[in-house]
Design a protein around this motif. Sequence first.
Motif, short mmCIF file in Angstrom:
data_model
loop_
_atom_site.label_atom_id
_atom_site.label_comp_id
_atom_site.label_asym_id
_atom_site.label_seq_id
_atom_site.Cartn_x
_atom_site.Cartn_y
_atom_site.Cartn_z
N MET A 131 10.00 13.58 6.77
CA MET A 131 9.26 14.20 5.93
C MET A 131 9.01 15.49 6.66
O MET A 131 9.53 15.62 7.76
N THR A 132 8.38 16.36 6.12
CA THR A 132 8.32 17.71 6.64
C THR A 132 7.93 17.72 8.12
O THR A 132 6.85 17.30 8.48
N GLY A 133 8.87 18.18 8.98
CA GLY A 133 8.60 18.30 10.39
C GLY A 133 8.46 16.98 11.11
O GLY A 133 8.05 16.95 12.25
N GLN A 134 8.78 15.87 10.46
CA GLN A 134 8.62 14.56 11.07
C GLN A 134 9.96 13.84 11.08
O GLN A 134 10.90 14.25 10.44
N GLN A 135 9.97 12.73 11.79
CA GLN A 135 11.15 11.88 11.78
C GLN A 135 11.32 11.23 10.42
O GLN A 135 10.40 11.19 9.62
N SER A 136 12.51 10.73 10.17
CA SER A 136 12.80 10.03 8.93
C SER A 136 12.17 8.64 8.99
O SER A 136 12.16 8.01 10.05
N PRO A 137 11.63 8.16 7.88
CA PRO A 137 11.02 6.83 7.91
C PRO A 137 12.08 5.74 8.10
O PRO A 137 13.23 5.91 7.73
N SER A 138 11.66 4.64 8.70
CA SER A 138 12.54 3.48 8.81
C SER A 138 12.13 2.49 7.72
O SER A 138 11.00 2.53 7.23
N LEU A 139 13.07 1.63 7.35
CA LEU A 139 12.80 0.59 6.36
C LEU A 139 12.80 -0.76 7.05
O LEU A 139 13.63 -1.01 7.93
N ARG A 140 11.87 -1.60 6.63
CA ARG A 140 11.82 -2.95 7.17
C ARG A 140 11.35 -3.91 6.09
O ARG A 140 10.60 -3.53 5.18
N PRO A 141 11.78 -5.16 6.18
CA PRO A 141 11.26 -6.14 5.23
C PRO A 141 9.77 -6.36 5.45
O PRO A 141 9.30 -6.29 6.60
N GLY A 142 9.06 -6.59 4.38
CA GLY A 142 7.64 -6.87 4.48
C GLY A 142 7.38 -8.36 4.53
O GLY A 142 8.29 -9.16 4.30
N GLY A 143 6.16 -8.71 4.83
CA GLY A 143 5.76 -10.11 4.89
C GLY A 143 4.29 -10.25 4.56
O GLY A 143 3.62 -9.27 4.22
N PRO A 144 3.77 -11.47 4.66
CA PRO A 144 2.38 -11.73 4.27
C PRO A 144 1.34 -10.81 4.91
O PRO A 144 0.36 -10.46 4.27
N ALA A 145 1.56 -10.37 6.13
CA ALA A 145 0.59 -9.50 6.81
C ALA A 145 0.57 -8.09 6.23
O ALA A 145 -0.31 -7.30 6.56
N ASP A 146 1.54 -7.77 5.34
CA ASP A 146 1.64 -6.41 4.80
C ASP A 146 0.91 -6.19 3.47
O ASP A 146 0.90 -5.08 2.96
N ALA A 147 0.31 -7.23 2.92
CA ALA A 147 -0.42 -7.07 1.65
C ALA A 147 -1.48 -5.97 1.75
O ALA A 147 -1.59 -5.15 0.82
N PRO A 148 -2.27 -5.89 2.82
CA PRO A 148 -3.26 -4.81 2.90
C PRO A 148 -2.62 -3.41 2.88
O PRO A 148 -3.19 -2.47 2.32
N ALA A 149 -1.45 -3.26 3.49
CA ALA A 149 -0.77 -1.95 3.47
C ALA A 149 -0.35 -1.59 2.05
O ALA A 149 -0.46 -0.43 1.64
N VAL A 150 0.13 -2.57 1.29
CA VAL A 150 0.50 -2.32 -0.10
C VAL A 150 -0.73 -1.90 -0.89
O VAL A 150 -0.69 -0.93 -1.67
N LEU A 151 -1.83 -2.60 -0.69
CA LEU A 151 -3.06 -2.24 -1.40
C LEU A 151 -3.54 -0.84 -1.02
O LEU A 151 -3.99 -0.08 -1.88
N ARG A 152 -3.42 -0.47 0.26
CA ARG A 152 -3.81 0.88 0.68
C ARG A 152 -2.95 1.93 -0.02
O ARG A 152 -3.46 2.94 -0.50
N LEU A 153 -1.65 1.69 -0.08
CA LEU A 153 -0.76 2.63 -0.77
C LEU A 153 -1.13 2.75 -2.24
O LEU A 153 -1.16 3.86 -2.80
#
Length: 177
Positions: free
Chosen positions: A1-23
């Motif tokens: 993204m601007t001036g930053q590294q490219s994002p990496s992709l990873r599979p999500g799991g049960p611990a990632d529900a809060p991150a989805v809600l934040r997004l």
Amino acid sequence: MTGQQSPSLRPGGPADAPAVLRLLDDATAWLVARGRTGQWGTGPASTDARRIAQADAWARGGGLWLATLADRPVGALVVGAANEHVPPAVEPELYVNLLVTDRAHAGAGLGGRLLAHAAELARERGLRLLRVDCYAGGDGALARWYERQGFTPTDPFTVERPGRGPWPGQVLVRRLP
């Protein structure tokens, strides 16, 4: 993204529900600030029992992928079976159930990269059809964005929401080589 590294992709799991809600919370606040309340309403997903359960189901369902920068989720993709409110596909498909990105990275191609990953997942499964649905109200900007990503609109639909009014939606398809 601007001036930053490219994002990496990873599979999500049960611990990632809060991150989805934040997004989802951040995207909803961004929409509300622009007077675009028809898509996801005005309240945060993280305080809505239905959305919390949905995020938990996505995180446990095996179809969640996260785009991360410095280990911080900046985008989420959920793929799987079609949502119940859309007409069924006439052939095997992979369905995009959720696509949301951190608005701090708007315009950097993150959503397109996540959709490209969905297309690759479909190809790996021997599928030639990728479908998604989106909010079709307001000025139709979201549906046009999907068209710019290579999708073609097919079936419009309406979800009746008691006490909140109808939600206009649009199914879009992308044929894969």
